[in-house]
Design a protein around this motif. Structure first.
Motif, PDB file in Angstrom:
ATOM      1  N   VAL A  46      38.814 -57.748 114.416  1.00 44.90           N
ATOM      2  CA  VAL A  46      37.793 -57.081 115.232  1.00 44.90           C
ATOM      3  C   VAL A  46      36.411 -57.594 114.852  1.00 44.90           C
ATOM      4  CG1 VAL A  46      36.628 -54.857 115.610  1.00 44.90           C
ATOM      5  CG2 VAL A  46      39.139 -54.993 115.687  1.00 44.90           C
ATOM      6  N   GLU A  47      36.162 -57.686 113.553  1.00 49.53           N
ATOM      7  CA  GLU A  47      34.856 -58.163 113.093  1.00 49.53           C
ATOM      8  C   GLU A  47      34.600 -59.589 113.570  1.00 49.53           C
ATOM      9  OE1 GLU A  47      32.611 -56.192 111.911  1.00 49.53           O
ATOM     10  OE2 GLU A  47      34.214 -54.694 112.141  1.00 49.53           O
ATOM     11  N   VAL A  48      35.624 -60.430 113.487  1.00 50.07           N
ATOM     12  CA  VAL A  48      35.482 -61.821 113.905  1.00 50.07           C
ATOM     13  C   VAL A  48      35.078 -61.888 115.375  1.00 50.07           C
ATOM     14  CG1 VAL A  48      36.730 -63.974 114.321  1.00 50.07           C
ATOM     15  CG2 VAL A  48      37.135 -62.678 112.217  1.00 50.07           C
ATOM     16  N   ILE A  49      35.758 -61.092 116.189  1.00 49.89           N
ATOM     17  CA  ILE A  49      35.476 -61.143 117.622  1.00 49.89           C
ATOM     18  C   ILE A  49      34.076 -60.608 117.910  1.00 49.89           C
ATOM     19  CG2 ILE A  49      36.156 -60.279 119.896  1.00 49.89           C
ATOM     20  CD1 ILE A  49      39.007 -60.374 119.013  1.00 49.89           C
ATOM     21  N   LYS A  50      33.737 -59.520 117.237  1.00 49.42           N
ATOM     22  CA  LYS A  50      32.394 -58.968 117.471  1.00 49.42           C
ATOM     23  C   LYS A  50      31.340 -60.015 117.162  1.00 49.42           C
ATOM     24  CE  LYS A  50      33.220 -54.035 116.914  1.00 49.42           C
ATOM     25  NZ  LYS A  50      33.234 -52.947 115.909  1.00 49.42           N
ATOM     26  N   ASP A  51      31.566 -60.708 116.081  1.00 53.85           N
ATOM     27  CA  ASP A  51      30.616 -61.739 115.673  1.00 53.85           C
ATOM     28  C   ASP A  51      30.532 -62.839 116.724  1.00 53.85           C
ATOM     29  OD1 ASP A  51      28.911 -62.959 113.673  1.00 53.85           O
ATOM     30  OD2 ASP A  51      30.512 -64.470 113.511  1.00 53.85           O
ATOM     31  N   MET A  52      31.683 -63.335 117.142  1.00 51.56           N
ATOM     32  CA  MET A  52      31.717 -64.404 118.139  1.00 51.56           C
ATOM     33  C   MET A  52      31.110 -63.914 119.454  1.00 51.56           C
ATOM     34  SD  MET A  52      35.048 -66.553 119.431  1.00 51.56           S
ATOM     35  CE  MET A  52      34.907 -67.532 120.941  1.00 51.56           C
ATOM     36  N   TYR A  53      31.483 -62.689 119.796  1.00 55.21           N
ATOM     37  CA  TYR A  53      31.041 -62.114 121.056  1.00 55.21           C
ATOM     38  C   TYR A  53      29.529 -61.985 121.089  1.00 55.21           C
ATOM     39  CZ  TYR A  53      31.835 -59.256 125.224  1.00 55.21           C
ATOM     40  OH  TYR A  53      31.881 -58.785 126.499  1.00 55.21           O
ATOM     41  N   SER A  54      28.949 -61.582 119.961  1.00 56.98           N
ATOM     42  CA  SER A  54      27.502 -61.406 119.925  1.00 56.98           C
ATOM     43  C   SER A  54      26.796 -62.747 120.107  1.00 56.98           C
ATOM     44  CB  SER A  54      27.093 -60.770 118.596  1.00 56.98           C
ATOM     45  OG  SER A  54      27.250 -61.713 117.554  1.00 56.98           O
ATOM     46  N   VAL A 102      44.123 -55.134 117.980  1.00 62.52           N
ATOM     47  CA  VAL A 102      42.695 -55.433 118.036  1.00 62.52           C
ATOM     48  C   VAL A 102      42.138 -54.990 119.386  1.00 62.52           C
ATOM     49  CG1 VAL A 102      41.002 -57.309 118.125  1.00 62.52           C
ATOM     50  CG2 VAL A 102      42.857 -57.361 116.417  1.00 62.52           C
ATOM     51  N   MET A 103      42.889 -55.320 120.422  1.00 61.32           N
ATOM     52  CA  MET A 103      42.481 -54.933 121.768  1.00 61.32           C
ATOM     53  C   MET A 103      42.356 -53.420 121.881  1.00 61.32           C
ATOM     54  SD  MET A 103      44.483 -55.891 125.258  1.00 61.32           S
ATOM     55  CE  MET A 103      45.537 -54.462 125.294  1.00 61.32           C
ATOM     56  N   GLU A 104      43.350 -52.712 121.363  1.00 64.48           N
ATOM     57  CA  GLU A 104      43.305 -51.242 121.411  1.00 64.48           C
ATOM     58  C   GLU A 104      42.050 -50.711 120.726  1.00 64.48           C
ATOM     59  OE1 GLU A 104      48.169 -50.390 121.351  1.00 64.48           O
ATOM     60  OE2 GLU A 104      46.952 -49.999 119.571  1.00 64.48           O
ATOM     61  N   ILE A 105      41.790 -51.246 119.534  1.00 65.78           N
ATOM     62  CA  ILE A 105      40.624 -50.779 118.777  1.00 65.78           C
ATOM     63  C   ILE A 105      39.335 -51.054 119.550  1.00 65.78           C
ATOM     64  CG2 ILE A 105      39.275 -51.097 116.657  1.00 65.78           C
ATOM     65  CD1 ILE A 105      41.895 -51.823 115.221  1.00 65.78           C
TER      66      ILE A 105
END
Ligand SMILES: Cc1ncc(C[n+]2csc(CCOP(=O)(O)OP(=O)(O)O)c2C)c(N)n1
Ligand SMILES: Cc1ncc(C[n+]2csc(CCOP(=O)(O)OP(=O)(O)O)c2C)c(N)n1
Ligand code: SF4
Ligand code: SF4
Ligand code: SF4
Ligand code: SF4
Ligand code: SF4
Ligand code: SF4
Ligand SMILES: [Mg+2]
Ligand SMILES: [Mg+2]
Lengths: 266, 184, 103, 356, 266, 356, 103, 184
Positions: free
Chosen positions: D345-353, D267-270
């Motif tokens: 990745v999607e989960v993190i993007k969501d949380m991050y936003s 996930v980090m790499e992506i």
């Protein structure tokens, strides 16, 4: 050589059905390997329930082992017990509902290894249940490890060089031991490898169930069975091996039968 | 280099072992390798697949959602994994038993009549090696010689007589892969 | 030799081709088919019209897929050699390799 | 450089155990770890004449381990979730009697009989104490087959150093997957010093040894407990193992162990490739837990995600470390389902936003 | 009537000591209740260890039960096992150190209730250990609850109206069962209620220990004992009750003895 | 008003169980809770013809409970720490199969065989999950003999409402001490509706019922897990029980349950008398935990002390609730030693002086 | 009647007064003391000078507190009637109620 | 009202039951009551004590470090608990077997020759009731009649003939307590 379904149906209409899947056995494809004795044992047990007309009063307990999914096939109320604890679960049910017919269905690992304590004490208390014990001399479900009943020199995935008595002890004849407990009421060893044995085994299961009404103690029907997959044989060959190797060590027959007066009010 | 591939099919088609041979070959070539099986819920039969990663770097996840290459040996696997090929990636499948061919156009689609060819080679068990040959030809993950070396190490001595047949199958697979025209 | 005329029907899609019925049949009336069913098994079929309805095959069948019939006293119709039930696909029925079936 | 092999995690553990000079293994079959016993019955006795015994149950196994460890042997057992639950009384006894030994839990999906697929649902049981009383297991969480092998000997060494049981906690996937593994050289059995406290037979020159966890007088029991707590503090001070990946400049950190950490790495790499500064903290010891490492990262990151194959267990330890300084999320799949890196990745993007 | 210590010491100097606390029994006051059979069993077991000269090679395993503190009295290396698991612990020790003499010392609750599975399988594997089994028909340590060996109609704190077979099963003769396992090498039932029984019991323990050298299987010495406290009797009365009630149900004697050739190289 | 009696906690539980219409009890003796089985064998059958059975082990007990609960009976068991450890597999199965039943743990000092004296060392095991997999027990922590009695019926009602096992966690002192208890009236057995899912025998009008925790397909297992987590959220939303004492104006709050809460209460009295504004939060449900109550108090207090008979377990939940907003301390005695209120007063004064 | 002359010594502070030795003595040579030791037990004492050194008392003693002596062939000294060992306090020694000792 | 008292002595002296009787009496008088035992580690014999709280309010801790009254029936108990009496509180002890009398002067010290008196009443088992009588006379926690009522409820019918003797003992204890002069 082909016939239409109608033709066949029509033809059969005029014949008497003498042998058919019992209505107590659900019309589901069983997950057992080809030729596995579990299937026959399931069927005759359910035939016995059907013949006694006790489907509504029967509660079964499935073990952890290949027959873990018994409740997907047997059309009676069932509980799935933890590995080895089927007779404890059955005790819990029967003590609360003494009028029900309660049975467990257990493999040799389940009943005679991890569940030894529960098995011995259930029979010693003389719980009025039927224990159906499928002895295939191996752990089927987990892929063919040694069972307590594995024969001397038998190769399994955990006795790759064959079982040695000096190291792993002798195959455990737990049924013989249990038969000696005063709590045992009816104890017998059967098999399902031939038509005649299937008939006898079914008779034993019928007895084992109906004796519960007497409240006189535990009934135990051992069924010497096969595991073609983990024995590494074709089913037909497995049944031959069973006759040549298992039956001499685990001879078929009754070990404890009720006396006449015991059953006269059955 | 990094190659992320999934081999998918029925149990019994040799899906898991073709993955293992690839991983072993990767190891011989001093790559990092990872082989991750996934069995269907059924104890016997049912579907089977394995993900193999061959890489010159440390391998992060053995579980991957998108692949450089998908190798599908039956219709359900094709249906399930077609969408998982990375754009520009490769989709190899046994075309013998496929009714619904893949539809994607952004990838290199490689139908191989592997089962048919296996029958021609008089050994249906060799089907997976034909497909593996196609994979090797297409993806350059490891050298075909290394795969043969891997087979020599993996197979027990008493099966070594089968190595020439395997070599033949790998070669045939390579030829088939090169002769097929990409769909896209 | 058989006293009662019988018949069987096999739910071939659920047969697993274990062959136990084949060896259990005292009439050598059964064999495995050359073809496979959807599960991939060579299913059992009745190959000789000599079934007595003894139920042996059915008794040993682990998958409970054999139904056995016995001739009704009143009629006396001939028994079919291969029973097909629940076949939803277009599977061809072929009787198992003759040599083996004979043995 | 040691011998290289392509091995399954379970087999790598078994092979490493033989090479680490194991004296005994006691175990009971259960999927997905039966390969351990199977491998050992095939290989071990022929090579080092050590003991490999299939016990009648997991309870028997763990108590055989107790006896062997108490007599000074290098001993272990392995099982999977339901079997490990059955060992909880035994583990508490072993911890109470301070016996060095090794247990491996190849975690499958629960609760109950559950499924045979991989899971990290036994985190709490492993690190907080599934058995009764105040005790700790040293918990090692391998993430590669190499670590599956290495942590066997490392685990035994830690066990010996602190007279404390060590648990290897790995999900079923790590047990079943194959990777390249470099094996260590064979340690000859018997070269390890027999502990002085072990019950090896009372010789004339010493008092008898006894192994017990019974201290009926509360005053004495409290002293024993205090001594244990001192030991645990020492372990916390000395033995924390953690891997940090690109946390220095990270805006967001994934905390994950075992298989999840491998996924987190991807996930980090992506995400780094997409320009989002994600870092990864991989606790290698789940107890003692690397609170300080997480806490340090909390000084500069905007958020954490605890990525686990469960309903949210380690996330509590992450929260305890972060102590309110930034949001801590959890993402987990259960019952044997393994999330793909893309899904995370999607989960993190969501949380991050939401954080920003 | 009083004498100074010196006088007495002097007097005894001239006599031969014929019976004395063995050096393998620590000079600690045992926590057992007055008259409890555990004390005698401890002493004769330790006498046996002393006589065989195997103190340095002996490892004992204490159970959970009144004898949980056996390691405070027995001067050999010992381990305290979890309730019921003594034979598993002993197996762990013996398998790693086959040259040691390993014994367990267990009560009826420990060995025959919670530990049934371990007991049966240890004997079935024929572990070369000695099991000393103290059968006092009750749970001593926890305050007098029913044990598997509690007699019919015997009152305990959990059978306040007496044990009923129909409800709680019959007293479990586990020693008889175990004797039948091929893994059992020497099985005997003894008591310590009279001087002659003490002598016999000690002989049995001597055998049980020394047979370990033969590597031929498990030795089991059951000792029928008392629990004056929880039986609610004075010790003398308790021993009378033992003779009248326990011994008829648990008759003393050997159940399985090695053949001559088995022991000729002992 | 119900009948008043002076009773031991253990006996009060047993008496309350009979009156709550218990169908069955299965148990195995262990100090300090053997009075439960003893009381029931004396009293229960004669009064309501229910089942009371001494099992051969705790493992048998919990699996008998499984069977009886699965068949629709109102059933329970009790034990103390080592016995409860042995039940962990069974508890995970019961939670997985969603069977309503009651378990009482009369906590003694561990680890291992430990001591028979009171302890709260089993907090983690009870609330985080001693067994494998993601599951929760509803955990009730009585602080008086009255609650020991009341929580039996309450526990069963909760268990029925959510098809979830309920654990009563009380230390040995609560089991042994006597207080006045008002007993509820006898509920007639059989008046409780038999659950429709129970295995009571398949009648013609319905499909067969089956009780299982096995879901071999990961997809299915995940759904089961998600459903369980939904249920747990519902329980968290509805069933938190907590007692607050003088927290409104408090500068310092003690968080404690069970016997410790009683001691904490006394500490509060002493300190209030000295003019120090101490409050008390007593979690009654340990799971679901009253995080919100603690969090609310954190808005205005200067510090918390988690008072426990262990090395520090519940303190983690207090910290999770406080989330860094003020210092959280822990004080605990172990191995059966019970701190006196006076001793705790000193601890708080010390901590308090450092905070200010 | 006794063939060998013997003697015993009792560690009375560790005696628990269980009386098992008393009933085991074939010579009726023993009894419980009226007084108690520090543990609070009426300890056992030798009350008749008829000990044969048969060891019975010692065999059944659960607390292993009886040492038995047998007369050395060469000497022939008389045996004391009550043995006291390890007595650290000033406990008076009284022989148990005569009637009972006789029975 | 609030009375916090500890009864301490050897096992077998009736320490636990005198506490129970007091608690029971408190309950009859509609008080809140709590009886908390503490056994020594030895299974039988050894020391025993119990804390009893009788209160008109809800009782907080059943475990207390300082007591309104300490009742000590032997030397070790006296030594252990003398310092736990609250200033101004009461210390009652069986003076028969005490070598080292208490030294505190800020409390009401009440020596009662209870064992001696019990011998006079020809029943050594009654000793605890004599001490309880002294306690009742000194502390007014509950009424003596209530204690007798409690005894009638607690004792099984077949022991009711002992109640007059118990009453006598309670009374005698009360007299002794009142006749003794406080040491302070
Ligand atoms: C506590 C626990 N230990 C081990 C297992 C793994 N396990 C499942 S089935 C089984 C044994 C099956 O053998 P058997 O009882 O003989 O049944 P069979 O499959 O042969 O019919 C084992 C060990 C488990 N599920 N739970
Ligand atoms: C797991 C567990 N369950 C229960 C207990 C409580 N317990 C201690 S000893 C004992 C039984 C003792 O009886 P027995 O084995 O007959 O020994 P005895 O005291 O009679 O010698 C029990 C149930 C325990 N310590 N651990
Ligand atoms: S593994 Fe063996 S026992 Fe199990 S279903 Fe297959 S043949 Fe039957
Ligand atoms: S019923 Fe079956 S076994 Fe019998 S003759 Fe017919 S086919 Fe053969
Ligand atoms: S026995 Fe049944 S399953 Fe087996 S081959 Fe015959 S019909 Fe098919
Ligand atoms: S309780 Fe019974 S078994 Fe235990 S020491 Fe006392 S008399 Fe012996
Ligand atoms: S040795 Fe003991 S039993 Fe024998 S005669 Fe002397 S005193 Fe009596
Ligand atoms: S047998 Fe031993 S303990 Fe018992 S009274 Fe005699 S000397 Fe004392
Ligand atoms: Mg089996
Ligand atoms: Mg006992």
């Amino acid at each position: 050589m082909e016939k239409s379904m109608q033709e066949i149906e029509h033809h059969h209409d005029e014949m008497n059905i003498v042998c058919e899947r019992p209505s107590t056995l659900l019309d589901a494809r069983m997950h057992y390997c080809p030729g596995c004795g579990h299937g026959v044992a399931h069927r005759i047990l359910m035939e016995a329930v059907e013949e006694l007309g006790i489907q509504e009063q029967t509660i079964g307990v499935a073990p952890v082992g290949c027959s873990v999914f018994a409740y997907l096939y047997m059309n009676v109320d069932m509980q799935e017990a933890a590995h080895g604890r089927a007779t404890a679960v059955a005790t819990g049910i029967k003590r609360c509902f003494p009028d029900k017919y309660v049975y467990t269905y257990q493999g040799d690992g389940d009943l005679a290894a991890i569940g030894t304590g529960e098995t011995v004490h259930t029979v010693n208390r003389g719980e009025n249940i039927l224990i159906v014990f499928i002895n295939n001399a191996i752990y089927g479900m987990t892929g063919g490890q040694m069972a307590p009943t594995t024969l001397i020199h038998q190769k399994t995935s955990t006795t790759p060089y064959g079982r040695e008595a000096s190291f792993m002890g002798n195959p455990l004849k737990i049924t013989e031991l249990l038969a000696q407990l005063p709590g045992a009421f009816y104890v017998t060893r059967q098999a399902v490898n031939t038509p005649v044995n299937v008939r006898r085994a079914k008779k034993a299961l019928l007895n084992g169930l109906k004796y519960q009404k007497l409240n006189k103690g535990t009934c135990l029907v051992e069924i010497v069975s096969n595991c073609p997959t983990n024995w590494g044989m074709k089913p037909v060959q497995a049944n031959e091996w069973l006759v040549e190797n298992m039956l001499p060590y685990y001879p078929l027959g009754d070990m404890k039968v009720p006396s006449k007066e015991d059953i006269e009010n059955a | 280099m990094l190659e992320e591939v999934i081999f998918a099919g029925f149990g019994g088609q040799g899906v898991l072992s073709m993955g293992q041979v690839l991983a072993y070959a990767g190891m011989i070539e001093n790559r990092e390798v990872c082989w991750m099986p996934s069995y269907g819920p059924e104890m016997r039969g049912g579907t089977a697949n394995c993900i193999v990663t061959v890489s010159s770097e440390e391998i992060s996840s053995p579980i991957i959602g998108r692949f450089d290459t998908v190798v599908a040996l039956n219709q359900p696997s094709l249906d399930k994994f077609e969408h998982s090929v990375k754009p520009g990636g490769t989709l190899i499948y046994d075309s013998t038993n496929i009714i619904d061919p893949p539809k994607r156009t952004d990838i290199d689609v490689v139908p191989i009549p592997a089962s048919e060819e296996a029958v021609k080679l008089k050994n249906t068990k060799i089907m997976n090696m034909i497909v593996l040959g196609a994979f090797l030809a297409k993806r350059n993950a490891v050298k075909i010689e290394t795969v043969l070396e891997a087979l020599r190490k993996v197979l027990p001595e008493r099966h070594h007589h089968l190595i020439p047949l395997n070599e033949q199958a790998l070669q045939r697979g390579g030829e088939l892969a090169k002769s097929e025209m990409p769909v896209a | 030799m058989a006293k009662v005329r019988g018949d069987i029907s096999i739910d071939i899609e659920n047969c697993k081709g274990c062959e136990l019925c084949v060896v259990a049949c005292p009439q050598n009336a059964m064999a495995l088919a050359k073809d496979i069913n959807k599960q991939g098994y060579h299913y059992a079929v009745l190959v000789e019209d000599v079934c007595t309805g003894c139920t042996n095959c059915s008794l040993v069948c682990p998958d409970a897929v054999i139904t056995v019939y016995r001739e009704d006293k009143k009629t006396g119709e001939k028994v079919p050699v291969a029973e097909v039930r629940n076949v939803t696909g277009d599977i061809r029925i072929t009787v198992g390799a003759e040599e083996e079936a004979e043995g | 450089m040691g011998e290289l092999r392509l091995m399954k995690g379970n087999e790598a553990m078994a092979e490493a155990a033989i090479r680490a000079g194991m004296d005994a293994y006691f175990g009971y079959p259960i999927t997905p770890q039966s390969e351990v016993l199977e491998y050992l019955t095939r290989e071990a006795y022929n090579r080092t004449q050590c003991t490999v015994l299939q016990a009648e149950s997991e309870i028997a196994s763990i108590n055989m381990v107790y006896g062997a460890a108490g007599a000074g042997a290098r001993v272990w057992t392995s099982s999977s979730s339901p079997g490990i639950s059955l060992m909880q009384e035994g583990l508490s006894y072993i911890a109470g009697a301070e016996l060095p030994c090794l247990i491996a839990n190849i975690n499958r999906g629960g609760p109950g009989l559950g499924t045979i697929q991989p899971s990290q649902g036994d985190y709490f049981q492993s690190v907080k104490g599934g058995g009764h009383g105040d005790y700790r297991l040293i918990v090692l969480a391998p993430a590669t087959v190499q670590e599956m092998a290495d942590f066997v000997q490392d685990g035994w060494d830690l066990a010996d150093k602190y007279r404390n049981p060590v648990l290897i906690l790995a999900d079923g996937a790590l047990g079943q997957m194959m990777e390249k593994v470099e094996l260590r050289d064979q340690i000859e059995r018997g070269t390890r010093a027999t502990p002085s406290w072990a019950t090896t037979g009372k010789t004339a020159d010493r008092d008898r040894n006894f192994v017990t966890s019974l201290f009926i007088k509360p005053e004495e029991m409290e002293q024993v407990n205090l001594r244990l707590q001192e030991k645990y503090k020492l372990i916390e001070a000395n033995e924390i193992r953690v891997q940090e990946m690109e946390t220095e400049d990270a805006d967001f950190v994934i905390v994950a162990y075992g298989l999840s950490a491998r996924i987190g790495h991807k996930v980090m790499e992506i995400m780094r490739a997409e320009g989002i500064k994600v870092g990864l903290i991989r606790p290698i010891t789940l107890w003692p837990y690397p609170y300080a490492t997480v806490a340090k990262a909390a000084d500069h990151v905007k958020g954490f995600l605890s990525l686990e194959l469960n309903a949210g267990q380690m996330v509590e330890d992450v929260r305890l470390a972060v102590n309110g300084r930034c949001p801590v999320g959890h993402y987990g799949r259960m019952g044997g389902i393994i999330p793909s890196p893309e899904e995370v990745v999607e989960v993190i993007k969501d949380m991050y936003s939401k954080i920003q």
